[in-house]
Scaffold this motif. Structure first.
Motif, PDB file in Angstrom:
ATOM      1  N   ARG A 361       0.854  -1.202   0.000  1.00 25.45           N
ATOM      2  CA  ARG A 361       0.000   0.000   0.000  1.00 25.45           C
ATOM      3  C   ARG A 361       0.877   1.235   0.000  1.00 25.45           C
ATOM      4  O   ARG A 361       2.038   1.210   0.415  1.00 25.45           O
ATOM      5  N   ASP A 362       0.293   2.330  -0.438  1.00 26.24           N
ATOM      6  CA  ASP A 362       1.000   3.592  -0.456  1.00 26.24           C
ATOM      7  C   ASP A 362       0.462   4.449   0.687  1.00 26.24           C
ATOM      8  O   ASP A 362      -0.752   4.560   0.857  1.00 26.24           O
ATOM      9  N   VAL A 363       1.333   5.035   1.483  1.00 25.58           N
ATOM     10  CA  VAL A 363       0.871   5.866   2.596  1.00 25.58           C
ATOM     11  C   VAL A 363       1.308   7.313   2.379  1.00 25.58           C
ATOM     12  O   VAL A 363       2.485   7.601   2.218  1.00 25.58           O
ATOM     13  N   GLN A 364       0.310   8.180   2.379  1.00 23.26           N
ATOM     14  CA  GLN A 364       0.573   9.603   2.187  1.00 23.26           C
ATOM     15  C   GLN A 364       0.564  10.257   3.576  1.00 23.26           C
ATOM     16  O   GLN A 364      -0.442  10.176   4.287  1.00 23.26           O
ATOM     17  N   VAL A 365       1.672  10.873   3.964  1.00 22.97           N
ATOM     18  CA  VAL A 365       1.729  11.486   5.299  1.00 22.97           C
ATOM     19  C   VAL A 365       0.950  12.798   5.284  1.00 22.97           C
ATOM     20  O   VAL A 365       1.219  13.694   4.481  1.00 22.97           O
ATOM     21  N   ILE A 366      -0.027  12.886   6.168  1.00 14.65           N
ATOM     22  CA  ILE A 366      -0.841  14.106   6.239  1.00 14.65           C
ATOM     23  C   ILE A 366      -0.287  15.041   7.301  1.00 14.65           C
ATOM     24  O   ILE A 366      -0.313  16.249   7.169  1.00 14.65           O
ATOM     25  N   ARG A 367       0.229  14.441   8.356  1.00 14.28           N
ATOM     26  CA  ARG A 367       0.722  15.279   9.449  1.00 14.28           C
ATOM     27  C   ARG A 367       1.667  14.476  10.334  1.00 14.28           C
ATOM     28  O   ARG A 367       1.526  13.267  10.478  1.00 14.28           O
ATOM     29  N   TRP A 368       2.621  15.171  10.912  1.00 15.86           N
ATOM     30  CA  TRP A 368       3.461  14.609  11.972  1.00 15.86           C
ATOM     31  C   TRP A 368       2.940  15.110  13.305  1.00 15.86           C
ATOM     32  O   TRP A 368       2.595  16.292  13.432  1.00 15.86           O
ATOM     33  N   LEU A 369       2.894  14.235  14.296  1.00 15.65           N
ATOM     34  CA  LEU A 369       2.432  14.657  15.624  1.00 15.65           C
ATOM     35  C   LEU A 369       3.584  14.593  16.623  1.00 15.65           C
ATOM     36  O   LEU A 369       4.551  13.851  16.427  1.00 15.65           O
ATOM     37  N   SER A 370       3.428  15.379  17.681  1.00 16.67           N
ATOM     38  CA  SER A 370       4.479  15.435  18.686  1.00 16.67           C
ATOM     39  C   SER A 370       3.867  15.783  20.043  1.00 16.67           C
ATOM     40  O   SER A 370       2.657  15.784  20.188  1.00 16.67           O
ATOM     41  N   GLN A 371       4.740  16.091  20.982  1.00 13.94           N
ATOM     42  CA  GLN A 371       4.275  16.432  22.322  1.00 13.94           C
ATOM     43  C   GLN A 371       3.670  17.834  22.332  1.00 13.94           C
ATOM     44  O   GLN A 371       4.124  18.697  21.588  1.00 13.94           O
ATOM     45  N   PRO A 372       2.694  18.073  23.196  1.00 10.48           N
ATOM     46  CA  PRO A 372       2.140  19.429  23.304  1.00 10.48           C
ATOM     47  C   PRO A 372       3.093  20.368  24.059  1.00 10.48           C
ATOM     48  O   PRO A 372       4.112  19.935  24.589  1.00 10.48           O
ATOM     49  N   SER A 373       2.717  21.636  24.106  1.00 14.17           N
ATOM     50  CA  SER A 373       3.671  22.647  24.583  1.00 14.17           C
ATOM     51  C   SER A 373       3.952  22.587  26.088  1.00 14.17           C
ATOM     52  O   SER A 373       4.906  23.198  26.558  1.00 14.17           O
ATOM     53  N   ASP A 374       3.148  21.842  26.842  1.00 15.78           N
ATOM     54  CA  ASP A 374       3.508  21.678  28.258  1.00 15.78           C
ATOM     55  C   ASP A 374       4.552  20.571  28.438  1.00 15.78           C
ATOM     56  O   ASP A 374       4.974  20.306  29.568  1.00 15.78           O
ATOM     57  N   HIS A 375       4.951  19.931  27.321  1.00 16.18           N
ATOM     58  CA  HIS A 375       6.050  18.958  27.340  1.00 16.18           C
ATOM     59  C   HIS A 375       7.180  19.495  26.463  1.00 16.18           C
ATOM     60  O   HIS A 375       7.557  18.864  25.475  1.00 16.18           O
ATOM     61  N   PRO A 376       7.701  20.677  26.782  1.00 13.43           N
ATOM     62  CA  PRO A 376       8.732  21.259  25.927  1.00 13.43           C
ATOM     63  C   PRO A 376       9.986  20.397  25.954  1.00 13.43           C
ATOM     64  O   PRO A 376      10.161  19.581  26.864  1.00 13.43           O
ATOM     65  N   THR A 377      10.832  20.550  24.954  1.00 15.16           N
ATOM     66  CA  THR A 377      12.090  19.813  24.962  1.00 15.16           C
ATOM     67  C   THR A 377      13.221  20.803  24.735  1.00 15.16           C
ATOM     68  O   THR A 377      12.993  21.897  24.249  1.00 15.16           O
ATOM     69  N   ARG A 378      14.422  20.395  25.090  1.00 16.68           N
ATOM     70  CA  ARG A 378      15.580  21.261  24.857  1.00 16.68           C
ATOM     71  C   ARG A 378      16.314  20.797  23.620  1.00 16.68           C
ATOM     72  O   ARG A 378      16.469  19.589  23.408  1.00 16.68           O
ATOM     73  N   LEU A 379      16.815  21.733  22.862  1.00 15.60           N
ATOM     74  CA  LEU A 379      17.554  21.383  21.657  1.00 15.60           C
ATOM     75  C   LEU A 379      18.737  20.487  21.984  1.00 15.60           C
ATOM     76  O   LEU A 379      19.075  19.599  21.219  1.00 15.60           O
ATOM     77  N   ASN A 380      19.362  20.726  23.143  1.00  8.45           N
ATOM     78  CA  ASN A 380      20.541  19.934  23.489  1.00  8.45           C
ATOM     79  C   ASN A 380      20.205  18.673  24.283  1.00  8.45           C
ATOM     80  O   ASN A 380      21.078  18.017  24.826  1.00  8.45           O
ATOM     81  N   PHE A 381      18.919  18.330  24.347  1.00  7.24           N
ATOM     82  CA  PHE A 381      18.518  17.085  25.021  1.00  7.24           C
ATOM     83  C   PHE A 381      17.490  16.361  24.155  1.00  7.24           C
ATOM     84  O   PHE A 381      16.298  16.309  24.460  1.00  7.24           O
TER      85      PHE A 381
END
Ligand code: SAH
Length: 395
Positions: A361-381
């Protein structure tokens, strides 16, 4: 103050402000630091690198509090860090999620090993490192001042804590003890949260944005919700007008709570089917009877605990994604997640792509999901950026 001299090979990551010193990166420990005690981290030349909490039993031997030589680690330090974390959540999204959110997100908020989640009138904490255990009372006292009147409950019963040499512990730290179920509001929904027995601190707050996203695609669909837990995605889908939701989870109490969560949101529980069982087995059973769905959600637990377990984890992800892709009607939607910090976005994409090829099957990516803004991450981590999801349309 005791100090730790690091080997040259370990300096590179530290100079990029990665907040961990591994046991193999240590040349010498000067003094006899206790578990959780503050140590200076020095290069062989004596140059100051950082200041952190010593953890004699953990592979992560030091977790860094600060890279600033002028910053002392004392109750004022914790007050400053915690105040910053709370202020950010208070302001973010005009406070929309302030009453049910991750208030402190460990390394990513500059407080390695500390998780504090808010559920209405309660804070639920995990002290997962020697350093946070050492400073526990300063942390609890500060949270009482920053968010007065909230009950503070401890759920330090994660395996990570045992790696730090501490036993699991739960109980009330301050104020009222929480009831068995706490009702929280999120977006337009309500959920019951079991902070005493539930997973982690009780609820997957990190999927808040994904719940909103699923609502977008759910109208008129028959949904298969794998690894459903207490039905966060099920509630979002039914509220958005899904025809039916089939929840699968190995935990019976979780699925019972999913039913109660549907009722709490005045949804028709006849449209919700709950199956207690193993997703790997049940997906095969569905395949064998040629069952099809319009929307399939795969939100498994962490398959890769560490980078050493990546191969096995990759096989697990590929297996369920392959089965799910085959089971989707043409134009159907796959929402697939990995919460393994050790598995990169790129590798996850490759695994799902491989599953699609094998499924023909062919899968078309519609969106990437991630953590919401209360789960911020650090660029160096980058390890903090654990949650990744792909919304794909299967052709
Ligand atoms: N989607 C959920 C969170 C999922 S957490 C939410 O949004 O709230 C992962 C869930 O998978 C847990 O509830 C756990 O009980 C369940 N689980 C773990 N291994 C499983 C398996 N092999 N089969 C079925 N469920 C499993």
């Amino acid at each position: 103050m005791p100090s730790v001299i690091v080997k040259p090979h370990a300096l590179k990551a530290l100079r990029r402000r990665h907040p961990w010193v591994f046991s193999g990166g240590i040349a010498e420990v000067k003094g006899r630091p206790l578990a959780g005690e503050t140590v200076d981290i020095l290069a062989a030349s004596g140059q100051f690198i950082g200041r952190g909490a010593y953890s004699p039993q953990s592979q992560i031997r030091v977790r860094i509090w600060t890279f600033d030589p002028a910053e002392d680690i004392n109750p004022s330090f914790f007050k400053k860090q915690l105040q910053r974390a709370v202020d950010f959540r208070r302001k973010q999204a005009n406070g929309a999620y302030f009453k049910a959110c991750r208030m402190v997100n460990a390394e990513s908020d500059g407080l390695p090993g500390l998780i504090i989640d808010r559920y209405a009138n309660f804070l639920v904490c995990q002290f997962l490192s020697a350093g946070t255990e050492y400073w526990k009372s300063a942390i609890v006292n500060t949270m009482q001042l920053l968010l007065p009147g909230l009950g503070i409950f401890e759920r330090s019963d994660s395996e990570v804590r045992e790696k730090e040499g501490f036993s699991k512990i739960t109980g009330t730290l301050s104020g009222q003890a929480p009831p068995n179920l706490i009702k929280i509001g999120e977006n337009d929904y309500y959920f019951w949260v079991d902070v005493r027995q539930g997973h982690k601190t009780g609820f997957y707050l990190d999927q808040r944005d994904s719940r909103t996203c699923i609502a977008e695609f759910a109208r008129g669909t028959n949904v298969l919700n794998c690894f459903a837990y207490t039905g966060g995605f099920a509630v979002a889908a039914l509220r958005a007008g899904a025809k039916s939701v089939t929840n699968i989870d190995s935990s019976e109490p979780a699925l019972e709570l999913a039913k109660r969560n549907a009722t709490l949101n005045q949804l028709d529980t006849d449209k919700m089917q709950n199956i207690v069982g193993n997703v790997f087995v049940l997906l095969r059973r569905f395949r064998d009877v040629n069952r099809k769905f319009d929307l399939i959600i795969l939100d498994p637990p962490k398959f890769a605990e560490s980078s050493r377990k990546l191969d096995r984890a990759a096989r697990g992800y590929k297996d369920i994604n392959l089965l799910a892709i085959k089971m989707l009607k043409p134009g159907g939607i796959l929402v697939t997640f990995s919460c393994s910090g050790a598995l990169s976005r790129e590798l996850f994409q490759k695994i799902v792509a491989g599953a699609a090829v094998d499924a023909g099957r062919d899968v078309q990516v519609i969106r990437w999901l991630s953590q919401p803004s209360d789960h911020p991450t650090r660029l160096n981590f980058p390890e903090g950026n654990y949650l990744k999801g792909i919304v794909g349309m299967v052709r």
